[in-house]
Design a protein around this motif. Structure first.
Motif, PDB file in Angstrom:
ATOM      1  N   GLN A 166       0.838  -1.191   0.000  1.00 29.25           N
ATOM      2  CA  GLN A 166       0.000   0.000   0.000  1.00 29.25           C
ATOM      3  C   GLN A 166       0.881   1.252   0.000  1.00 29.25           C
ATOM      4  O   GLN A 166       1.778   1.390   0.835  1.00 29.25           O
ATOM      5  N   LEU A 167       0.609   2.162  -0.944  1.00 36.50           N
ATOM      6  CA  LEU A 167       1.294   3.450  -1.002  1.00 36.50           C
ATOM      7  C   LEU A 167       0.279   4.558  -0.755  1.00 36.50           C
ATOM      8  O   LEU A 167      -0.774   4.591  -1.393  1.00 36.50           O
ATOM      9  N   LYS A 168       0.603   5.468   0.163  1.00 34.54           N
ATOM     10  CA  LYS A 168      -0.307   6.578   0.439  1.00 34.54           C
ATOM     11  C   LYS A 168       0.503   7.861   0.567  1.00 34.54           C
ATOM     12  O   LYS A 168       1.365   7.980   1.442  1.00 34.54           O
ATOM     13  N   ILE A 169       0.230   8.823  -0.302  1.00 37.20           N
ATOM     14  CA  ILE A 169       0.944  10.092  -0.274  1.00 37.20           C
ATOM     15  C   ILE A 169       0.392  10.960   0.848  1.00 37.20           C
ATOM     16  O   ILE A 169      -0.819  11.137   0.982  1.00 37.20           O
ATOM     17  N   GLY A 170       1.311  11.493   1.655  1.00 36.49           N
ATOM     18  CA  GLY A 170       0.927  12.285   2.810  1.00 36.49           C
ATOM     19  C   GLY A 170       1.135  13.773   2.593  1.00 36.49           C
ATOM     20  O   GLY A 170       0.989  14.296   1.487  1.00 36.49           O
ATOM     21  N   ARG A 171       1.548  14.463   3.660  1.00 40.97           N
ATOM     22  CA  ARG A 171       1.664  15.917   3.651  1.00 40.97           C
ATOM     23  C   ARG A 171       2.973  16.365   2.995  1.00 40.97           C
ATOM     24  O   ARG A 171       3.911  15.590   2.838  1.00 40.97           O
ATOM     25  N   ARG A 208      15.878  16.279 -12.187  1.00 33.15           N
ATOM     26  CA  ARG A 208      14.865  17.145 -12.792  1.00 33.15           C
ATOM     27  C   ARG A 208      13.798  17.587 -11.788  1.00 33.15           C
ATOM     28  O   ARG A 208      13.084  18.567 -12.031  1.00 33.15           O
ATOM     29  N   LEU A 209      13.697  16.881 -10.676  1.00 30.73           N
ATOM     30  CA  LEU A 209      12.704  17.238  -9.661  1.00 30.73           C
ATOM     31  C   LEU A 209      13.251  18.204  -8.612  1.00 30.73           C
ATOM     32  O   LEU A 209      12.536  18.574  -7.675  1.00 30.73           O
ATOM     33  N   GLN A 210      14.498  18.612  -8.732  1.00 31.76           N
ATOM     34  CA  GLN A 210      15.087  19.498  -7.727  1.00 31.76           C
ATOM     35  C   GLN A 210      14.206  20.713  -7.474  1.00 31.76           C
ATOM     36  O   GLN A 210      13.759  21.394  -8.392  1.00 31.76           O
ATOM     37  N   GLY A 211      13.945  20.977  -6.194  1.00 32.14           N
ATOM     38  CA  GLY A 211      13.157  22.129  -5.796  1.00 32.14           C
ATOM     39  C   GLY A 211      11.664  21.924  -5.812  1.00 32.14           C
ATOM     40  O   GLY A 211      10.910  22.777  -5.321  1.00 32.14           O
ATOM     41  N   ALA A 212      11.192  20.799  -6.356  1.00 38.13           N
ATOM     42  CA  ALA A 212       9.754  20.524  -6.370  1.00 38.13           C
ATOM     43  C   ALA A 212       9.274  20.199  -4.960  1.00 38.13           C
ATOM     44  O   ALA A 212      10.035  19.677  -4.130  1.00 38.13           O
ATOM     45  N   ASP A 213       8.020  20.486  -4.681  1.00 40.21           N
ATOM     46  CA  ASP A 213       7.456  20.170  -3.373  1.00 40.21           C
ATOM     47  C   ASP A 213       7.518  18.659  -3.135  1.00 40.21           C
ATOM     48  O   ASP A 213       7.066  17.871  -3.973  1.00 40.21           O
ATOM     49  N   LEU A 214       8.072  18.279  -1.994  1.00 37.57           N
ATOM     50  CA  LEU A 214       8.267  16.868  -1.654  1.00 37.57           C
ATOM     51  C   LEU A 214       7.211  16.434  -0.654  1.00 37.57           C
ATOM     52  O   LEU A 214       6.919  17.165   0.302  1.00 37.57           O
ATOM     53  N   PHE A 215       6.667  15.234  -0.865  1.00 38.91           N
ATOM     54  CA  PHE A 215       5.620  14.727   0.012  1.00 38.91           C
ATOM     55  C   PHE A 215       6.104  13.501   0.785  1.00 38.91           C
ATOM     56  O   PHE A 215       6.911  12.701   0.281  1.00 38.91           O
ATOM     57  N   ASP A 216       5.592  13.387   1.992  1.00 38.06           N
ATOM     58  CA  ASP A 216       5.808  12.160   2.746  1.00 38.06           C
ATOM     59  C   ASP A 216       5.003  11.045   2.082  1.00 38.06           C
ATOM     60  O   ASP A 216       3.999  11.305   1.404  1.00 38.06           O
ATOM     61  N   ILE A 217       5.459   9.808   2.273  1.00 32.66           N
ATOM     62  CA  ILE A 217       4.746   8.663   1.693  1.00 32.66           C
ATOM     63  C   ILE A 217       4.643   7.563   2.740  1.00 32.66           C
ATOM     64  O   ILE A 217       5.652   7.180   3.354  1.00 32.66           O
ATOM     65  N   GLY A 218       3.444   7.050   2.937  1.00 33.99           N
ATOM     66  CA  GLY A 218       3.250   5.870   3.767  1.00 33.99           C
ATOM     67  C   GLY A 218       3.389   4.624   2.903  1.00 33.99           C
ATOM     68  O   GLY A 218       2.742   4.512   1.859  1.00 33.99           O
ATOM     69  N   ILE A 219       4.250   3.712   3.318  1.00 32.63           N
ATOM     70  CA  ILE A 219       4.510   2.487   2.554  1.00 32.63           C
ATOM     71  C   ILE A 219       4.326   1.304   3.494  1.00 32.63           C
ATOM     72  O   ILE A 219       5.012   1.213   4.515  1.00 32.63           O
ATOM     73  N   SER A 220       3.420   0.418   3.158  1.00 32.55           N
ATOM     74  CA  SER A 220       3.094  -0.669   4.082  1.00 32.55           C
ATOM     75  C   SER A 220       4.240  -1.661   4.243  1.00 32.55           C
ATOM     76  O   SER A 220       4.384  -2.277   5.295  1.00 32.55           O
ATOM     77  N   ARG A 221       5.057  -1.842   3.220  1.00 29.70           N
ATOM     78  CA  ARG A 221       6.226  -2.730   3.314  1.00 29.70           C
ATOM     79  C   ARG A 221       7.450  -1.977   2.799  1.00 29.70           C
ATOM     80  O   ARG A 221       7.909  -2.205   1.673  1.00 29.70           O
ATOM     81  N   PRO A 222       8.016  -1.076   3.614  1.00 34.20           N
ATOM     82  CA  PRO A 222       9.123  -0.238   3.149  1.00 34.20           C
ATOM     83  C   PRO A 222      10.391  -1.019   2.854  1.00 34.20           C
ATOM     84  O   PRO A 222      11.265  -0.515   2.150  1.00 34.20           O
ATOM     85  N   ARG A 223      10.503  -2.239   3.370  1.00 31.49           N
ATOM     86  CA  ARG A 223      11.646  -3.079   3.004  1.00 31.49           C
ATOM     87  C   ARG A 223      11.556  -3.501   1.545  1.00 31.49           C
ATOM     88  O   ARG A 223      12.573  -3.604   0.859  1.00 31.49           O
ATOM     89  N   ASP A 224      10.355  -3.732   1.042  1.00 33.17           N
ATOM     90  CA  ASP A 224      10.165  -4.261  -0.304  1.00 33.17           C
ATOM     91  C   ASP A 224      10.046  -3.180  -1.375  1.00 33.17           C
ATOM     92  O   ASP A 224      10.425  -3.402  -2.527  1.00 33.17           O
ATOM     93  N   VAL A 225       9.494  -2.037  -0.991  1.00 34.15           N
ATOM     94  CA  VAL A 225       9.214  -0.971  -1.956  1.00 34.15           C
ATOM     95  C   VAL A 225       9.610   0.366  -1.351  1.00 34.15           C
ATOM     96  O   VAL A 225       9.373   0.616  -0.163  1.00 34.15           O
ATOM     97  N   GLN A 226      10.228   1.222  -2.165  1.00 30.43           N
ATOM     98  CA  GLN A 226      10.474   2.602  -1.763  1.00 30.43           C
ATOM     99  C   GLN A 226       9.982   3.530  -2.863  1.00 30.43           C
ATOM    100  O   GLN A 226       9.835   3.132  -4.019  1.00 30.43           O
ATOM    101  N   ALA A 227       9.733   4.784  -2.485  1.00 30.97           N
ATOM    102  CA  ALA A 227       9.129   5.707  -3.442  1.00 30.97           C
ATOM    103  C   ALA A 227       9.464   7.147  -3.086  1.00 30.97           C
ATOM    104  O   ALA A 227       9.827   7.462  -1.947  1.00 30.97           O
ATOM    105  N   LEU A 228       9.319   8.011  -4.080  1.00 38.37           N
ATOM    106  CA  LEU A 228       9.465   9.455  -3.892  1.00 38.37           C
ATOM    107  C   LEU A 228       8.347  10.136  -4.668  1.00 38.37           C
ATOM    108  O   LEU A 228       8.094   9.792  -5.828  1.00 38.37           O
ATOM    109  N   ALA A 229       7.671  11.091  -4.017  1.00 39.62           N
ATOM    110  CA  ALA A 229       6.569  11.819  -4.657  1.00 39.62           C
ATOM    111  C   ALA A 229       6.816  13.313  -4.545  1.00 39.62           C
ATOM    112  O   ALA A 229       7.190  13.815  -3.478  1.00 39.62           O
TER     113      ALA A 229
END
Length: 652
Positions: free
Chosen positions: A249-254, A555-576
């Motif tokens: 499960q991936l959920k984008i936060g604040r 290319r994303l430098q300076g863009a607003d960065l969001f926290d992400i909730g990841i149900s299995r952070p060992r298996d999957v990582q992400a950046l939003a």
């Protein structure tokens, strides 16, 4: 297979080296993975109790031998399992043999015993058992320790990363792995102590044989015998079987900040090939290039000029990291460097000077080698390199930074690097270690005096070896601990690792993050090297999968960065991040060697998706703009990512 069709192994890990899959052994609700003579991921009812129990043999440089197993016998039924084997570890100079027996029962008990003998005089830094406790759900948690003299002590696993051994003089340790369920780990045959392996980017606390207060390396005389045992026993309420959902499960936060600048590393020996590939490398658009300078390696003014040409060709800032090689007269050495830089019209926007003695590891209790005072180095750097940001910290790893915390008040930022290969070289250890990065960032924040921290250049492979003479030579291009040139830099695993590394530190407050290099052992673009590069040597060109990650993060430098909730952070990582056009750009990495289903939620239905996986490996190697050109529409809120695949999604 033709040159245009790399094998699946090369696509995933950059090498044709064959790796045997671990064997699962079971006894009721007790499971473990048997791999290379050791046990990993010991679980009861699906819940991890102990990360690993291993009998290891290391040489004088802390490199771990790969044991050659013989007479292997594995038996199991519903009530228990039994494993026995003989093993030999050797090189051209010495040999050590041992026999092991492992038993497990449905009651949740395990016994792992080993008896060995030195065939010749055997010089080693460690020969014996190592037990790894996981960090997820364990960091900061209570534990009960039984000392070697039988006393019981209440303690805790460290929450912040401990620079010294948090627990010593151990015979047993008990901790809770589920509510009301405890695992007792008992160790026999020597005195054991624990270190916080998160220092070295390992996702574990390590309990090991032979206290480091004793001299090392030490010699096992020919014929000398070693006998040890580790046993595990359950106590308390047995947990019910866990229910693991198939999808991550991936959920984008604040909003939590902005995407930090991306940098890359550069050594003089790679400057010529980097300049030759500048037209391709410029598509990454790194914010800065860290130029490495060490007069012990023959670096001089020409070395700096060559690296500055690369930075200019990439339209990137130039940063300087320089080794201070002298103790007496260090002021003269730094002044000489400042004159050289002045003749080059002072092009460096940041300067970081590190004593050579700090590039080798020292135990927290010392004795510390002669070293110029860091405060004096930083103050002199500020005087001689005006209008330049001055860095403080270590060119070596977080371990050395944590053990020798710099006088932060005299620096503008704190810096350190990482390698994924300090203790182990297998694929899962490489990706598993990423779990340690949030604690690393939190620990730097705690002792950094409020100064920002920057990371890198970091890679899977080792730039330097603080624990031995040098990183491991790797002429056969295989997986091994302490590699300099590691094959996974060229595979999908390398791309996934770099994305996860950047994402972890971006979300946890790094001011900037530098990754790998441009060409050479930590590169993003192919160049001819002294070691083989499977498939790429045949086609004589191309970009590695990591190229696309570097380009995307830059290319994303300076863009607003969001926290992400990841149900299995060992298996999957992400950046939003939210781009200037208002769309959310989401990058996802599968950190496992198996397909993973990711649940994105309705927000990303109808988003554009570009996937870098084994099927698209060749096209991605041929086209630097591959992720811009390959787009599909995501019709459902779920997607499946292949082994070590990376995906970029853009919201509708």
């Amino acid at each position: 297979m033709s040159q245009k069709e790399p094998s699946r192994a090369v696509r995933l890990c950059g090498t044709e080296e064959d790796v045997a899959a671990p064997q699962i052994v079971k006894a009721g609700e007790l499971t473990a993975e048997f791999e290379a003579g050791n046990l990993r991921y010991i679980r009861f009812a699906g819940l991890e109790m102990i990360r690993a129990v291993s009998f290891i043999v290391r040489d004088r440089n802390w490199a771990t031998y790969t044991p050659q197993l013989s007479n292997l016998l594995i038996e199991q039924d519903s009530d228990g399992f039994a494993i026995s084997y003989d093993a030999e570890t050797k090189d051209k100079e010495q040999a050590f043999r041992y026999s092991a027996k492992i038993t497990g029962s449905a009651k949740g008990t395990i016994e792992f015993a080993a008896v060995g003998v030195a065939v010749s005089d055997f010089v080693t830094n460690r020969t014996g058992f190592v037990v790894l406790h996981p960090i997820a759900g364990v960091a900061g948690a209570p534990a009960v320790v039984e000392t070697a003299d039988g006393k019981k002590l209440d303690t805790k696993f460290p929450e912040l990363i401990s620079p010294s051994q948090p627990i010593m003089n151990m015979r047993a340790i008990t901790h809770e792995f589920a509510p009301g369920a405890k695992i007792v780990c008992r160790m026999e045959g020597d005195v054991y102590e624990m270190e916080d392996q998160r220092n070295w980017m390992d996702a574990s606390y390590k309990t090991y044989v032979r206290p480091l207060a004793k001299p090392w390396p030490y010699t096992l005389k020919a014929g000398e015998r070693v006998a040890q045992k580790v046993s595990l026993k359950l106590e308390g309420k047995l947990p019910a079987p866990s229910r693991r959902t198939k999808a991550v499960q991936l959920k984008i936060g604040r909003r939590i900040g902005v995407v930090p600048p991306l940098g890359v590393g550069l050594s003089p020996e790679d400057a010529a090939t980097a300049l030759k590939s500048a037209s391709t490398l410029s598509k990454i658009k790194p914010a800065y290039v860290i130029c490495h300078y060490d007069t012990r390696l023959g670096h001089d003014q020409k070395s700096l000029k060559d690296m500055l040409k690369v930075a200019a060709a990439l339209k990137a800032e130039a940063w300087l990291e320089a080794v201070v090689t002298t103790v007496d007269g260090f002021e003269t050495e730094i002044a000489k460097l400042a004159k050289i830089v002045s003749r080059l019209k002072s092009p460096f926007r940041a300067v970081f000077l590190s004593p050579a003695s700090d590039m080798k590891s020292t135990q927290p209790t010392g004795p510390w080698p002669p070293c110029p005072p860091l405060a004096d180095i930083y103050k002199l750097a500020r005087l001689l390199f005006p209008d330049t940001r001055i860095g403080g910290g270590m060119m070596s790893y977080f371990t050395e930074l944590n053990r020798k915390r710099p006088p932060a008040g005299f620096a503008d930022f704190i810096t350190f690097t990482n390698s994924a290969l300090v203790h182990a070289g297998d694929d899962r250890s490489v990706t598993e270690g990423l779990e340690a990065l949030p604690a690393m960032a939190k620990s730097v924040g705690a002792f950094g005096g409020g100064k920002p921290f920057v990371v890198g250049p970091s890679a899977i492979g080792m730039r330097f070896n603080p624990y031995g003479a040098a990183p491991q030579a790797n002429p056969k291009d295989v997986r091994q601990a302490m590699n300099r040139n590691d094959p996974r830099q060229r595979g999908l695993l390398g791309a996934a690792w770099n994305l996860a590394y950047f994402a972890h530190f971006a979300r946890n407050g790094a001011q900037s993050v530098a990754l790998g290099g441009l060409t050479g052992p930590f590169g993003a673009v192919y160049s001819k090297t002294a070691w083989p590069q499977a498939w790429f040597d045949g086609v004589k060109g191309g970009v590695y999968p990591v190229f696309h990650v570097l380009r995307g993060m830059s290319r994303l430098q300076g863009a607003d960065l969001f926290d992400i909730g990841i149900s299995r952070p060992r298996d999957v990582q992400a950046l939003a991040a939210q781009r200037k056009d208002g769309k959310i750009e989401l990058w996802i990495a599968n950190l496992t060697g198996d397909p993973v289903t990711v649940d994105l939620g309705r927000k990303f239905v109808d988003s554009r998706a570009a996937v870098l996986d084994a099927e698209r490996f060749v096209r991605a190697a041929e086209k630097p703009e591959f992720l811009d050109r390959v787009n599909t529409t995501l019709a459902v809120p779920r997607m499946e990512l292949g082994p070590y695949a990376v995906c970029r999604l853009i919201s509708p």
